[in-house]
Write an enzyme that holds these catalytic residues in place. Sequence first.
Site, PDB file in Angstrom:
ATOM      1  N   TRP A  49       1.001  -1.127   0.007  1.00  0.00           N
ATOM      2  CA  TRP A  49       0.043  -0.103  -0.077  1.00  0.00           C
ATOM      3  C   TRP A  49       1.002   1.291   0.104  1.00  0.00           C
ATOM      4  CZ3 TRP A  49      -4.289  -0.567  -2.148  1.00  0.00           C
ATOM      5  CH2 TRP A  49      -4.976  -1.608  -1.973  1.00  0.00           C
ATOM      6  N   LYS A  67     -12.547  -1.828   5.914  1.00  0.00           N
ATOM      7  CA  LYS A  67     -12.045  -2.803   6.969  1.00  0.00           C
ATOM      8  C   LYS A  67     -12.348  -2.578   8.282  1.00  0.00           C
ATOM      9  CE  LYS A  67      -8.780  -3.008   3.215  1.00  0.00           C
ATOM     10  NZ  LYS A  67      -8.022  -2.153   2.234  1.00  0.00           N
ATOM     11  N   ASP A  75      -2.062   6.528   6.338  1.00  0.00           N
ATOM     12  CA  ASP A  75      -3.030   5.567   5.592  1.00  0.00           C
ATOM     13  C   ASP A  75      -3.426   4.587   6.611  1.00  0.00           C
ATOM     14  OD1 ASP A  75      -4.496   4.159   4.478  1.00  0.00           O
ATOM     15  OD2 ASP A  75      -3.132   3.540   2.991  1.00  0.00           O
TER      16      ASP A  75
END
Length: 362
Positions: free
Chosen positions: A104, A198, A174
């Site tokens: 990511w 999530k 993030d």
Amino acid sequence: MTTERVFNFSAGPAALPTPVLEQAQRELLNWRGSGMSVMEVSHRGADFVEYAAHSESTLRRLLDVPDDYKVLFLAGGATLQFASIPLNLTRDGDTADYVITGNWGKKAVSEAKRYCNVHIAADAADVGYTRAVPADQWKLSDAPKYVHFTPNETIHGVEYHEIPDVGDVPLVADYSSSILSRPLDVRRFGLIYAGAQKNIGPAGIALLIVREDLIGSARRQTPGIVDYRTMADADSMWNTPPTFAWYLAGLVFDWLLGQGGLAAIERVNIAKADKLYQFIDASDFYANPVEPGSRSRMNVPFTLPDEALNAPFLEESAAAGLMNLKGHRAVGGMRASIYNAVPPAAVDALVQFMADFERRRG
Ligand SMILES: *Cc1c(COP(=O)(O)O)cnc(C)c1O
């Protein structure tokens, strides 16, 4: 086919709390006595505006968000923020620093490079992304506009357990896969963002918490829905927001408060993760490659001694009602994502299944 809910270890979109889904089901046809579902009412109507304000205040309570931070609910997921952040926080010629601890972080860099100079302050590629490189090993550039990192790398199962100290440079994080899993000192950050699917709610919305002084200098070409100033001034309703996703996120916030807030859910999360890691470490059959101090409480990758065992493991675990344990192709093996909504009983059942599988196949 099953008629009951299973234990869902999906990395995302991930499990939602059953009481939240039940409430949404009860309210689906007639939200707040309107005779309509929440999906069918105007986002500018009094009911939804009031609900949106309630969801924000619940979130502010959960995370103790200071008054000089704006909370935004934005479409486009975390990935749009990979571009939105440099568009809002940099100008031509500016440099932003990035720390790469997994896929990511890498993707955030590839988007940022389209808009600004990117300096890589640390990259854990040399250890196969098994480590959260500590902040005292980050090599910052001379005058970065911000430092971006990924507190929890969802794919590699690598998590920072302390907030990195970067002095006066705005820290941008993030938090897609670990937001709301523990209390957080928001003041340590310039900007926090998270895709919802999530730990917040369904896909389709992202949460952004940004210090006010960082808002208002977006590049001229920045689209309105990407410009934090435009969105903040319109309470995230400059255009039609993803109302159903927002509604469910609000129910999840209420559920978390009912669980006792983030300190309480953190205790549950620690107990779940400890149980699974201790079992893996005690076994010669299963292995987790991540440095013990960098292990994620949310995503637990593990391998079996022989790749030929992966298919039977997945088949038999699914038959036992333990779903979505297949690991990401970048890491291989298995991954158990144990977000807030995954109950301790799911981890108990997983550990029991793993022990049984090892007995039969080990
Ligand atoms: C899932 C994830 C993303 C991508 O989120 P989208 O909402 O699909 O854009 C980004 N960063 C992290 C850490 C993630 O876990």
